[in-house]
Design an enzyme around this catalytic site. Structure first.
Site, PDB file in Angstrom:
ATOM      1  N   ALA A 223      -9.008 -27.580 -31.809  1.00 59.46           N
ATOM      2  CA  ALA A 223     -10.194 -27.341 -32.654  1.00 59.46           C
ATOM      3  C   ALA A 223      -9.820 -26.732 -34.009  1.00 59.46           C
ATOM      4  CB  ALA A 223     -11.160 -26.415 -31.909  1.00 59.46           C
ATOM      5  N   GLY A 225     -10.054 -29.835 -35.187  1.00 58.56           N
ATOM      6  CA  GLY A 225      -9.783 -31.256 -34.965  1.00 58.56           C
ATOM      7  C   GLY A 225      -8.993 -31.992 -36.049  1.00 58.56           C
ATOM      8  N   GLY A 226      -8.364 -31.258 -36.958  1.00 56.51           N
ATOM      9  CA  GLY A 226      -7.581 -31.925 -38.004  1.00 56.51           C
ATOM     10  C   GLY A 226      -6.463 -32.792 -37.424  1.00 56.51           C
ATOM     11  N   ASP A 242      -9.168 -27.375 -26.119  1.00 56.62           N
ATOM     12  CA  ASP A 242      -9.402 -26.137 -26.866  1.00 56.62           C
ATOM     13  C   ASP A 242     -10.685 -25.496 -26.351  1.00 56.62           C
ATOM     14  OD1 ASP A 242      -8.415 -25.266 -30.122  1.00 56.62           O
ATOM     15  OD2 ASP A 242      -9.939 -24.154 -29.011  1.00 56.62           O
ATOM     16  N   ASP A 279      -0.784 -26.503 -31.608  1.00 62.95           N
ATOM     17  CA  ASP A 279      -0.965 -25.701 -32.835  1.00 62.95           C
ATOM     18  C   ASP A 279      -1.855 -24.512 -32.473  1.00 62.95           C
ATOM     19  OD1 ASP A 279      -0.948 -25.030 -35.575  1.00 62.95           O
ATOM     20  OD2 ASP A 279      -2.697 -26.281 -36.011  1.00 62.95           O
ATOM     21  N   LYS A 309       4.338 -19.320 -34.525  1.00 61.53           N
ATOM     22  CA  LYS A 309       4.022 -18.195 -35.416  1.00 61.53           C
ATOM     23  C   LYS A 309       5.233 -17.291 -35.559  1.00 61.53           C
ATOM     24  CE  LYS A 309      -0.326 -16.265 -36.559  1.00 61.53           C
ATOM     25  NZ  LYS A 309      -0.319 -17.196 -37.635  1.00 61.53           N
TER      26      LYS A 309
HETATM   27  C1  LIG Z   1      -4.903 -23.093 -35.884  1.00 56.80           C
HETATM   28  S1  LIG Z   1      -6.161 -23.580 -34.813  1.00 56.80           S
HETATM   29  C2  LIG Z   1      -5.760 -25.268 -34.553  1.00 56.80           C
HETATM   30  C3  LIG Z   1      -6.135 -26.166 -35.697  1.00 56.80           C
HETATM   31  C4  LIG Z   1      -6.032 -27.625 -35.321  1.00 56.80           C
HETATM   32  N1  LIG Z   1      -4.657 -28.044 -35.108  1.00 56.80           N
HETATM   33  C5  LIG Z   1      -6.659 -28.524 -36.381  1.00 56.80           C
HETATM   34  O1  LIG Z   1      -5.933 -29.393 -36.901  1.00 56.80           O
HETATM   35  O2  LIG Z   1      -7.837 -28.416 -36.697  1.00 56.80           O
HETATM   36  C6  LIG Z   1      -5.702 -22.823 -33.324  1.00 56.80           C
HETATM   37  C7  LIG Z   1      -6.561 -23.204 -32.129  1.00 56.80           C
HETATM   38  O3  LIG Z   1      -5.840 -22.854 -30.938  1.00 56.80           O
HETATM   39  C8  LIG Z   1      -6.818 -22.583 -29.943  1.00 56.80           C
HETATM   40  N2  LIG Z   1      -6.172 -21.909 -28.795  1.00 56.80           N
HETATM   41  C9  LIG Z   1      -5.661 -20.652 -28.722  1.00 56.80           C
HETATM   42  N3  LIG Z   1      -5.192 -20.438 -27.486  1.00 56.80           N
HETATM   43  C10 LIG Z   1      -5.398 -21.564 -26.756  1.00 56.80           C
HETATM   44  C11 LIG Z   1      -5.132 -21.957 -25.405  1.00 56.80           C
HETATM   45  N4  LIG Z   1      -4.566 -21.131 -24.537  1.00 56.80           N
HETATM   46  N5  LIG Z   1      -5.449 -23.201 -25.028  1.00 56.80           N
HETATM   47  C12 LIG Z   1      -6.038 -24.054 -25.895  1.00 56.80           C
HETATM   48  N6  LIG Z   1      -6.328 -23.734 -27.174  1.00 56.80           N
HETATM   49  C13 LIG Z   1      -6.008 -22.508 -27.600  1.00 56.80           C
HETATM   50  C14 LIG Z   1      -7.859 -21.749 -30.700  1.00 56.80           C
HETATM   51  O4  LIG Z   1      -9.112 -21.805 -30.017  1.00 56.80           O
HETATM   52  C15 LIG Z   1      -7.889 -22.464 -32.062  1.00 56.80           C
HETATM   53  O5  LIG Z   1      -8.950 -23.401 -32.118  1.00 56.80           O
END
Ligand SMILES: C[S@@+](CC[C@H](N)C(=O)[O-])C[C@H]1O[C@@H](n2cnc3c(N)ncnc32)[C@H](O)[C@@H]1O
Length: 355
Positions: A223, A225-226, A242, A279, A309
């Site tokens: 999320a 969703g990019g 997500d 990500d 990170k």
């Molecule tokens: C930086 S954002 C991702 C952006 C995404 N790659 C995009 O292109 O829009 C990080 C996401 O990792 C999710 N997240 C964190 N821990 C998670 C887990 N254990 N399982 C799934 N998603 C997780 C968060 O909810 C957040 O939406």
């Protein structure tokens, strides 16, 4: 000896301008020291741009960097001339004279990019674009070369600094990136969902991802969703996971399955995917543990791509720890801090064929 090299105690010394993401220059410098031993540094923009004097020829430096690419050094170009900046027309004439004498470095028909940069907040009486125009004239009239914006064979790099102008010519492949300073830019297209998409677009270019090798992908931390949108655009079937919400423009896409859950809570079949992307912007060790646990869902020989990170300023130690956690489920093919990574880097991984 090439134009920018000098001799000290019998050894050739070449000079370079190196770029890294803001705050990461010291790690890029450590990478150069690890490869070349004693290196002289002079800061040009604190934390991101520096001049390096290396006791090796330009050809040796370029070859060794290509064979063992640094993680934090984003871009490098040779310095073959440096002169005090007048900040006026005189600089353009000096650059033209220097390029005219660059001789064998440029051949007729070469596709040559002129990449000029100015130190931010420094006043010059001409723009980087004026540098390009002035040098493009020399390229066409003196060398019968073809000035280009993208995909150059050779690059003429110019840095307009605080008190000096620096310039050098190199093969684009010697600069680690053929973009000006490694600063790859993408357009925000209609329906753009998140800036995170730029990271995957850049990884596609930098790692040369071949989408034809993949048809089923799983996206962890998808999320808003990019990344998922790019994978769908590239024709893959995508499982997005997500606890957060995906952009409504994606839900209902025929090739998308969406689990609004944490990644560890979704059951996945063995070898169900060709590609796993992650990500999650989470603690790097936790991310690596989770990705290693889920790795059996990638087919043997398949690929994973994850952002990591960087915490508390020990990036090399963090990378070694993560490598240990991921093995033997996944092997690192390449690690790179991309221009679009902030305090993170991107890993390209493979699932060993015998797993
Ligand atoms: C930086 S954002 C991702 C952006 C995404 N790659 C995009 O292109 O829009 C990080 C996401 O990792 C999710 N997240 C964190 N821990 C998670 C887990 N254990 N399982 C799934 N998603 C997780 C968060 O909810 C957040 O939406």
């Amino acid at each position: 000896m090439a134009a920018g090299e000098s001799m000290t105690g019998g050894a050739a010394v070449s000079r370079w301008i190196g770029s890294a993401n803001a705050g990461y220059a010291r790690y890029a410098q450590q990478e150069l020291v690890a490869r070349f031993g004693e290196v002289g540094f002079q800061e040009l923009i604190p934390g991101e741009l520096f001049l390096a004097s290396i006791r090796r020829s330009e050809a040796d430096v370029a070859r060794l960097l290509r064979g063992n690419e640094p993680v934090f050094l984003r871009h490098i170009h040779p310095v073959q001339t440096e002169f005090p900046a007048s900040r006026g027309e005189e600089d353009l004439l000096r650059l033209q004279q220097w390029l005219e004498s660059a001789g064998p470095a440029i051949s007729p028909g070469d596709r040559v990019g002129v990449q000029a940069r100015r130190k931010p907040e420094t006043e010059y009486g001409y723009t980087p674009y004026a540098v390009k125009e002035a040098l493009d004239r020399v390229l066409t009239e003196r060398f019968a070369a073809e000035p280009v914006i993208s995909g150059p064979d050779k690059v003429v790099s110019v840095y307009m600094g605080e008190s000096s102008v620096y310039a050098g010519v190199s093969a684009a492949s010697d600069n680690l990136s053929d973009w000006n300073g490694g600063m790859i830019r993408f357009k925000r297209e209609d329906g753009f969902i998140s800036r995170a998409k730029f990271k995957l677009l850049e990884a596609e270019v930098r790692f040369g991802l071949d989408w034809s090798a993949y048809s089923r992908a799983v996206d962890l931390g998808a999320a808003p969703g990019g990344w998922t949108s790019l994978l769908l655009e590239r024709g893959l079937r995508v499982t997005a996971i997500d606890p957060g919400e995906l952009d409504p423009s994606l839900t209902g896409h025929p090739n998308l399955t969406y689990h609004r859950r944490k990644a560890g809570e979704v059951k996945m079949e063995r070898a169900a995917y060709d590609l796993l992307v992650s990500d999650m912007s989470w603690d790097p060790r936790q991310s690596a543990k989770l990705v290693a646990e889920i790795a059996p869902a990638i087919r043997p020989g398949g690929t994973a791509l994850m952002t990591l990170k960087l915490l508390r300023g020990k990036p090399f130690q963090s990378m070694r720890e993560v490598e240990g956690i991921l093995a033997p489920a996944l092997r690192i093919v390449k690690a790179k801090q991309l221009f679009h990574n902030r305090d993170e880097l991107t890993l390209l991984l493979t699932r060993p064929s015998d797993s």
